[in-house]
Scaffold this motif. Sequence first.
Motif, short mmCIF file in Angstrom:
data_model
loop_
_atom_site.label_atom_id
_atom_site.label_comp_id
_atom_site.label_asym_id
_atom_site.label_seq_id
_atom_site.Cartn_x
_atom_site.Cartn_y
_atom_site.Cartn_z
N GLY A 93 0.82 -1.21 0.00
CA GLY A 93 0.00 0.00 0.00
C GLY A 93 0.85 1.26 0.00
O GLY A 93 0.54 2.25 -0.68
N LEU A 94 1.95 1.24 0.75
CA LEU A 94 2.86 2.39 0.79
C LEU A 94 3.50 2.63 -0.57
O LEU A 94 3.61 3.77 -1.03
N VAL A 95 3.90 1.54 -1.25
CA VAL A 95 4.51 1.68 -2.58
C VAL A 95 3.51 2.29 -3.56
O VAL A 95 3.85 3.20 -4.33
N ILE A 96 2.27 1.82 -3.54
CA ILE A 96 1.24 2.35 -4.44
C ILE A 96 0.99 3.83 -4.16
O ILE A 96 0.90 4.65 -5.09
N ALA A 97 0.89 4.18 -2.90
CA ALA A 97 0.64 5.58 -2.52
C ALA A 97 1.78 6.49 -2.97
O ALA A 97 1.57 7.60 -3.45
N PHE A 132 3.10 10.92 -7.97
CA PHE A 132 3.74 11.49 -9.16
C PHE A 132 2.73 12.09 -10.13
O PHE A 132 3.11 12.83 -11.05
N LEU A 133 1.45 11.80 -9.93
CA LEU A 133 0.41 12.47 -10.72
C LEU A 133 0.36 13.96 -10.41
O LEU A 133 -0.24 14.73 -11.17
N LEU A 134 0.99 14.36 -9.31
CA LEU A 134 1.00 15.78 -8.96
C LEU A 134 1.86 16.61 -9.92
O LEU A 134 1.66 17.83 -10.04
N ILE A 135 2.81 15.98 -10.62
CA ILE A 135 3.66 16.75 -11.54
C ILE A 135 2.86 17.36 -12.68
O ILE A 135 2.89 18.59 -12.87
N PHE A 165 -0.21 22.03 -15.22
CA PHE A 165 -1.41 22.59 -15.86
C PHE A 165 -2.11 23.61 -14.96
O PHE A 165 -2.73 24.55 -15.45
N THR A 166 -2.00 23.43 -13.64
CA THR A 166 -2.60 24.40 -12.74
C THR A 166 -1.88 25.74 -12.83
O THR A 166 -2.51 26.80 -12.87
N ALA A 167 -0.54 25.70 -12.88
CA ALA A 167 0.22 26.94 -13.01
C ALA A 167 -0.06 27.63 -14.33
O ALA A 167 -0.04 28.87 -14.42
#
Length: 424
Positions: free
Chosen positions: A335-339, A344-347, A352-354
Motif C-alpha cells: 500500500g505504501l509503494v502504491i501511494a 507522481f500524478l502531482l507533476i 497545468f494548474t500553473a
Amino acid sequence: MEVSVAATATTSSSENPTKVEGKYKAMVVCWILGIGCLFSWNSMLTIEDYYINLFPKYHPSRVLTLVYQPTAFITLVILTYYEAKVDTRKRNLLGYVLFFFSTLAVLVLDLATSGRGGRGPFVGVCVVSATFGLADGIAQGGMVGDLSYMLPEFIQSFLAGLAASGAITSCLRMLTKGLFDNSQNGLRKGAILFFAICAIFELLCVLLYAFVFPKLPIVKFFRSKAASEGSKTVSTDLVAGGIQSHCENVDTNLEKLGRLSNKQLLIENIDYAMDMFLIYLLTLSIFPGFLSEDTGSHSLGSWYAVVLIAMFNVWDLVGRYIPLLEGAKLESRKGLVIAVFARFLLIPAFYFTAKYADQGWMIVLTSFLGLSGGYLTVCILTSAPKGYTGPEQNALGNILVSFLMGGIFVGVTSDWLWLIGKGW
C-alpha cells in the motif's frame, strides 16, 4: 531510579516500560528537537522573498537548496557508513551547535554588508547554506537513529517537529513581513528579526539535548536496553544520564545477538528505502523552487509565494499527526509503494494548474503535496524499525534518512527542469 533503569533494561525487548516515567516530557523534547533540526534551514527558505529581492539574478530559491542538499546528503552517507562507531551524543550535539553558530553567521553577514546584494554576499549566504546542510546531515540521521530504538511516539514527535519547524517559520515570516511591510527596508528588518528568533531557539535545542533529554527516565531505559543489546554508540549518553556505561559487555552482547550488517538491513528494507527516496524526490522537485518562481502573477502579489510555502508546511505538519489516529496509519508495504507512486500524478497537475488555473487550485495542490508527504514519512519511519534490536534500529534509521536525503538531492536537481524554455 538510576539503578532501576539499568536493571529494567536487561528485560526482554518486548516488555513495555509502563513504569518508567517521562514519556510525555520526552515527546515534547523530541518535538522541540525536531523543530530545531530544520528551523534554521526553513528560516532561510521562508525568507526567499527577501533573497529574491536581494539577489534577483542568482535564483536563490534554487541555488541555496542545491548547495544545502548535497552537503547534507554526503555528510549523512558517510556517517551512516560509520554509524556503529560514531558516538550519538557527540554527533547530535555537534549538529545543533553548528545550527546555532550558522544562524548567527547569517545575522552577522547581513549586518556586515548592510543588506547589500551582489556576488560576494551571495557567496557568503551559500557558504552558510552549506553549513546548514552539514549540520542537518550530522543531526537529523543521528536523531532518527537514536529514536528508532525507543517508542514510536518519540520518532513521530520528532518528525512532527521537523514539519512544525516549517509551519512555525512560515507563521513567523508572515508576522515579521506584516510588521515591517510598509516601512523602509521592511524586508530586511523582518529577516533580521526572524533569524534572531531562530538563533535563540537553536540555543534552546542545544541546552535541551545536552542537559534535559539524557536524564529522562524513559530515555535512560531505552539507552540502557540498547547498550545491553550491543550498541556502542550510547556510552556517553548513559554517562550524561548518570548511568555507568555498559561498554565492557557490549562486544559480548553484540556477538551473541548477531547484529545484521547495514547491507543486510538495506536488502530487507529496500522498499521502505525507495519509498523515502521517491517521496522527497517528488516533493523537492516542486517545493520550494517551483512554488517560489514559476506560479505566475496573482492578486496576492509578493505574498503569494509566502502563502504557498506556509500552506505546504502547515499541511505537512497535519499529515504527520494523522497516523496517530486509530486505523489511519498505513502499514501495508504494498500500500505504501502504491501511494508513493500515485503522488507522481502531482507533476502534471502542478504544470497545468500553473498554466491555466487560478491561485486557489494551486493552494489546494500545494496543501496536498505537504499532507501526503508528511503522512507517508511517518508511516514508513515508525513501521520499518519494528522487529529489530536497538543497534539495528539505529542503523536502519540512518539508512532510511540517507535515502530521504538522496531523494531531496535528486529532487532539487530536477527542480531546475521547470526552467526549460525560460532562458536557462
